[in-house]
Design a protein around this motif. Structure first.
Motif, PDB file in Angstrom:
ATOM      1  N   ARG A  29      36.847  28.409  50.810  1.00  0.00           N
ATOM      2  CA  ARG A  29      35.894  27.758  49.919  1.00  0.00           C
ATOM      3  C   ARG A  29      35.052  28.753  49.131  1.00  0.00           C
ATOM      4  O   ARG A  29      34.428  28.385  48.140  1.00  0.00           O
ATOM      5  CB  ARG A  29      34.985  26.819  50.718  1.00  0.00           C
ATOM      6  CG  ARG A  29      34.136  27.519  51.769  1.00  0.00           C
ATOM      7  CD  ARG A  29      33.388  26.516  52.648  1.00  0.00           C
ATOM      8  NE  ARG A  29      32.608  27.180  53.689  1.00  0.00           N
ATOM      9  CZ  ARG A  29      33.088  27.585  54.848  1.00  0.00           C
ATOM     10  NH1 ARG A  29      34.380  27.395  55.114  1.00  0.00           N
ATOM     11  NH2 ARG A  29      32.322  28.168  55.741  1.00  0.00           N
ATOM     12  N   ASN A  30      34.992  30.028  49.550  1.00  0.00           N
ATOM     13  CA  ASN A  30      34.161  31.012  48.861  1.00  0.00           C
ATOM     14  C   ASN A  30      34.902  31.778  47.767  1.00  0.00           C
ATOM     15  O   ASN A  30      34.325  32.677  47.151  1.00  0.00           O
ATOM     16  CB  ASN A  30      33.584  32.012  49.870  1.00  0.00           C
ATOM     17  CG  ASN A  30      32.621  31.355  50.841  1.00  0.00           C
ATOM     18  OD1 ASN A  30      31.913  30.426  50.470  1.00  0.00           O
ATOM     19  ND2 ASN A  30      32.595  31.819  52.073  1.00  0.00           N
ATOM     20  N   LEU A  31      36.160  31.437  47.521  1.00  0.00           N
ATOM     21  CA  LEU A  31      36.921  32.133  46.480  1.00  0.00           C
ATOM     22  C   LEU A  31      36.520  31.599  45.109  1.00  0.00           C
ATOM     23  O   LEU A  31      36.711  30.421  44.808  1.00  0.00           O
ATOM     24  CB  LEU A  31      38.422  31.928  46.689  1.00  0.00           C
ATOM     25  CG  LEU A  31      39.007  32.565  47.952  1.00  0.00           C
ATOM     26  CD1 LEU A  31      40.464  32.159  48.109  1.00  0.00           C
ATOM     27  CD2 LEU A  31      38.878  34.080  47.898  1.00  0.00           C
ATOM     28  N   ILE A  32      35.935  32.447  44.275  1.00  0.00           N
ATOM     29  CA  ILE A  32      35.474  32.006  42.971  1.00  0.00           C
ATOM     30  C   ILE A  32      36.476  32.374  41.880  1.00  0.00           C
ATOM     31  O   ILE A  32      37.243  33.329  42.009  1.00  0.00           O
ATOM     32  CB  ILE A  32      34.078  32.573  42.638  1.00  0.00           C
ATOM     33  CG1 ILE A  32      34.084  34.101  42.580  1.00  0.00           C
ATOM     34  CG2 ILE A  32      33.054  32.071  43.646  1.00  0.00           C
ATOM     35  CD1 ILE A  32      32.743  34.684  42.121  1.00  0.00           C
ATOM     36  N   THR A  33      36.465  31.597  40.812  1.00  0.00           N
ATOM     37  CA  THR A  33      37.388  31.808  39.699  1.00  0.00           C
ATOM     38  C   THR A  33      36.689  32.346  38.457  1.00  0.00           C
ATOM     39  O   THR A  33      37.326  32.583  37.441  1.00  0.00           O
ATOM     40  CB  THR A  33      38.086  30.484  39.332  1.00  0.00           C
ATOM     41  OG1 THR A  33      37.095  29.492  39.047  1.00  0.00           O
ATOM     42  CG2 THR A  33      38.967  30.004  40.474  1.00  0.00           C
ATOM     43  N   ARG A  34      35.378  32.514  38.548  1.00  0.00           N
ATOM     44  CA  ARG A  34      34.629  33.024  37.406  1.00  0.00           C
ATOM     45  C   ARG A  34      33.473  33.871  37.928  1.00  0.00           C
ATOM     46  O   ARG A  34      32.778  33.469  38.862  1.00  0.00           O
ATOM     47  CB  ARG A  34      34.096  31.873  36.563  1.00  0.00           C
ATOM     48  CG  ARG A  34      33.714  32.249  35.143  1.00  0.00           C
ATOM     49  CD  ARG A  34      33.173  31.068  34.364  1.00  0.00           C
ATOM     50  NE  ARG A  34      34.078  29.933  34.292  1.00  0.00           N
ATOM     51  CZ  ARG A  34      33.851  28.858  33.543  1.00  0.00           C
ATOM     52  NH1 ARG A  34      32.746  28.798  32.803  1.00  0.00           N
ATOM     53  NH2 ARG A  34      34.698  27.855  33.536  1.00  0.00           N
ATOM     54  N   ALA A  35      33.256  35.033  37.335  1.00  0.00           N
ATOM     55  CA  ALA A  35      32.176  35.919  37.775  1.00  0.00           C
ATOM     56  C   ALA A  35      31.794  36.854  36.640  1.00  0.00           C
ATOM     57  O   ALA A  35      32.593  37.121  35.731  1.00  0.00           O
ATOM     58  CB  ALA A  35      32.611  36.737  38.989  1.00  0.00           C
ATOM     59  N   LEU A  36      30.579  37.356  36.671  1.00  0.00           N
ATOM     60  CA  LEU A  36      30.172  38.402  35.751  1.00  0.00           C
ATOM     61  C   LEU A  36      30.697  39.736  36.255  1.00  0.00           C
ATOM     62  O   LEU A  36      30.540  40.069  37.428  1.00  0.00           O
ATOM     63  CB  LEU A  36      28.644  38.469  35.648  1.00  0.00           C
ATOM     64  CG  LEU A  36      27.922  37.271  35.040  1.00  0.00           C
ATOM     65  CD1 LEU A  36      26.422  37.552  34.970  1.00  0.00           C
ATOM     66  CD2 LEU A  36      28.469  36.921  33.666  1.00  0.00           C
ATOM     67  N   GLY A  37      31.355  40.480  35.372  1.00  0.00           N
ATOM     68  CA  GLY A  37      31.806  41.813  35.728  1.00  0.00           C
ATOM     69  C   GLY A  37      33.172  41.897  36.339  1.00  0.00           C
ATOM     70  O   GLY A  37      33.639  42.996  36.647  1.00  0.00           O
ATOM     71  N   ALA A  38      33.855  40.765  36.537  1.00  0.00           N
ATOM     72  CA  ALA A  38      35.170  40.800  37.199  1.00  0.00           C
ATOM     73  C   ALA A  38      36.062  39.710  36.631  1.00  0.00           C
ATOM     74  O   ALA A  38      35.595  38.630  36.274  1.00  0.00           O
ATOM     75  CB  ALA A  38      35.011  40.610  38.705  1.00  0.00           C
ATOM     76  N   GLY A  39      37.368  40.001  36.563  1.00  0.00           N
ATOM     77  CA  GLY A  39      38.331  39.013  36.127  1.00  0.00           C
ATOM     78  C   GLY A  39      38.300  38.753  34.634  1.00  0.00           C
ATOM     79  O   GLY A  39      37.518  39.340  33.877  1.00  0.00           O
ATOM     80  N   ALA A  40      39.171  37.836  34.210  1.00  0.00           N
ATOM     81  CA  ALA A  40      39.279  37.525  32.786  1.00  0.00           C
ATOM     82  C   ALA A  40      38.191  36.579  32.311  1.00  0.00           C
ATOM     83  O   ALA A  40      37.833  36.574  31.139  1.00  0.00           O
ATOM     84  CB  ALA A  40      40.652  36.899  32.505  1.00  0.00           C
ATOM     85  N   GLU A  41      37.628  35.760  33.209  1.00  0.00           N
ATOM     86  CA  GLU A  41      36.706  34.695  32.815  1.00  0.00           C
ATOM     87  C   GLU A  41      35.298  34.974  33.308  1.00  0.00           C
ATOM     88  O   GLU A  41      35.050  35.073  34.509  1.00  0.00           O
ATOM     89  CB  GLU A  41      37.207  33.362  33.380  1.00  0.00           C
ATOM     90  CG  GLU A  41      36.246  32.184  33.217  1.00  0.00           C
ATOM     91  CD  GLU A  41      36.039  31.767  31.778  1.00  0.00           C
ATOM     92  OE1 GLU A  41      35.502  32.587  31.002  1.00  0.00           O
ATOM     93  OE2 GLU A  41      36.388  30.621  31.442  1.00  0.00           O
ATOM     94  N   SER A  42      34.376  35.149  32.364  1.00  0.00           N
ATOM     95  CA  SER A  42      32.970  35.331  32.726  1.00  0.00           C
ATOM     96  C   SER A  42      32.064  34.481  31.844  1.00  0.00           C
ATOM     97  O   SER A  42      30.850  34.638  31.861  1.00  0.00           O
ATOM     98  CB  SER A  42      32.567  36.806  32.597  1.00  0.00           C
ATOM     99  OG  SER A  42      32.813  37.271  31.273  1.00  0.00           O
ATOM    100  N   GLN A  43      32.655  33.569  31.080  1.00  0.00           N
ATOM    101  CA  GLN A  43      31.882  32.733  30.163  1.00  0.00           C
ATOM    102  C   GLN A  43      30.994  31.779  30.958  1.00  0.00           C
ATOM    103  O   GLN A  43      31.455  31.075  31.850  1.00  0.00           O
ATOM    104  CB  GLN A  43      32.827  31.941  29.265  1.00  0.00           C
ATOM    105  CG  GLN A  43      32.122  31.082  28.230  1.00  0.00           C
ATOM    106  CD  GLN A  43      33.103  30.323  27.359  1.00  0.00           C
ATOM    107  OE1 GLN A  43      34.276  30.245  27.665  1.00  0.00           O
ATOM    108  NE2 GLN A  43      32.609  29.751  26.283  1.00  0.00           N
ATOM    109  N   PRO A  44      29.700  31.717  30.645  1.00  0.00           N
ATOM    110  CA  PRO A  44      28.824  30.829  31.402  1.00  0.00           C
ATOM    111  C   PRO A  44      28.929  29.382  30.948  1.00  0.00           C
ATOM    112  O   PRO A  44      29.238  29.091  29.790  1.00  0.00           O
ATOM    113  CB  PRO A  44      27.428  31.379  31.085  1.00  0.00           C
ATOM    114  CG  PRO A  44      27.570  31.927  29.695  1.00  0.00           C
ATOM    115  CD  PRO A  44      28.972  32.506  29.634  1.00  0.00           C
ATOM    116  N   ASP A  45      28.694  28.457  31.879  1.00  0.00           N
ATOM    117  CA  ASP A  45      28.407  27.076  31.514  1.00  0.00           C
ATOM    118  C   ASP A  45      26.910  27.011  31.241  1.00  0.00           C
ATOM    119  O   ASP A  45      26.105  27.436  32.078  1.00  0.00           O
ATOM    120  CB  ASP A  45      28.748  26.120  32.664  1.00  0.00           C
ATOM    121  CG  ASP A  45      30.247  25.974  32.872  1.00  0.00           C
ATOM    122  OD1 ASP A  45      31.012  26.338  31.955  1.00  0.00           O
ATOM    123  OD2 ASP A  45      30.642  25.506  33.955  1.00  0.00           O
TER     124      ASP A  45
END
Length: 309
Positions: free
Chosen positions: A221-237
């Motif tokens: 449950r703690n696996l995130i798909t969006r983060a600042l500084g990591a991965g392709a997706e960091s766009q905020p809602d």
């Protein structure tokens, strides 16, 4: 838009705490509290990378307070200003850590808005295109699986469902979310989660693959798909909200929301009118429930402005 709900002058007052918890050796959570912006950042990454990421996130967001206070009449940011500051935080974390760490971010910002904001959060959910074929059993490196093509398709879908704002400048609040730290609102004694987790299990819930109860107890449950500084997706809602006097907001990391049910959180926020006491009791309750992660909590009250000199 509800014509009976009119914008009113307001100010915000807050109390917050962070705690390392009972299982972790260091605290990678950070909080920010000022007159116009409040934020929780939950760092991820080993060897101090998470601490650096969360600290850079709150420091960068805090710069908006400096800009706002440069004139005798406080100059509030607009949504594009908030978006640019979140992007700057993302850029700084990437430059400093070179993808070795990242952070969630959940922030509440006083803004000048181009609409009255939502009185209720009922935004349509755009299911990310990578969710349907995702298997938690086979691969837990969620962020690495998101290709640029998938990301663009998801952004196009979100843009197609977005509501166009009414051109009007009114005092409002912007709720910013990247990752699985959460924002809640207590209004008239009822608690509502305002953010949607950017996590693998939440996306599976949205797609109808698992239930909310299964998501809460899922081992990943703690696996995130969006983060600042990591991965392709960091766009905020970013959601523009219309505050009411006596509203109470809660920002927290998953070290709190993962330990306490919404019923418990609601009960504490209703029972403890003093925001400092409410924040302390929430932190203590998360520790008593297991304290398996760092805990960050900010309780924010919407108040009538103090007109006394």
């Amino acid at each position: 838009m509800n014509a009976s709900v009119q914008p009113v002058p307001f100010e915000l007052a807050a109390a917050g705490y962070t705690d390392v918890g009972l299982k972790r050796a260091d605290n990678q959570d950070r909080i920010l509290m000022s007159k116009i912006i409040f934020a929780v950042a939950d760092g991820m990454g080993g060897h101090e990378a998470g601490e650096v990421a969360s600290q850079l996130a709150v420091e960068t967001m805090e710069e908006m307070c400096t800009f706002a206070n440069k004139t005798s009449v406080r100059k509030l940011p607009a949504v594009p200003d908030v978006q640019r500051q979140v992007q700057l935080a993302d850029d700084r974390i990437r430059e400093a850590l070179e993808a070795r760490g990242g952070t969630t971010l959940c922030a509440l910002v006083m803004i000048k808005a181009t609409s009255k904001g939502r009185d209720a959060v009922t935004a349509p959910v755009a299911i990310p295109p990578w969710t349907q074929n995702f298997s938690l059993e086979r691969n837990t490196d969620v962020i690495a699986k998101i290709t640029p093509e998938m990301l663009q398709a998801h952004r196009d879908l979100k843009a197609a469902t977005a509501q166009l704002p009414v051109v009007e400048e009114v005092p409002s609040l912007a709720l910013v979310n990247v990752g699985d730290s959460r924002g809640y609102r207590l209004r008239d004694g009822a608690l509502q989660q305002l953010t949607r987790d950017h996590s693998a299990v939440q996306e599976m819930v949205d797609a109808g693959q698992i239930t909310e109860l299964e998501a809460r107890n899922h081992p990943h449950r703690n696996l995130i798909t969006r983060a600042l500084g990591a991965g392709a997706e960091s766009q905020p809602d970013i959601t523009v909200l219309q505050p009411r006097i006596s509203d109470r907001y809660l920002l927290c990391s998953d070290g709190l929301s993962g330990e306490l049910t919404e019923e418990v959180i609601e009960s504490i926020l209703v029972t403890y009118k003093d925001r400092d006491q409410a924040a302390q009791v929430l932190t203590s309750a998360a520790l008593e429930a297991g304290g398996r992660d760092n805990i960050a909590v900010i309780v924010i009250d919407v108040l009538e402005p103090d007109t006394s000199e």
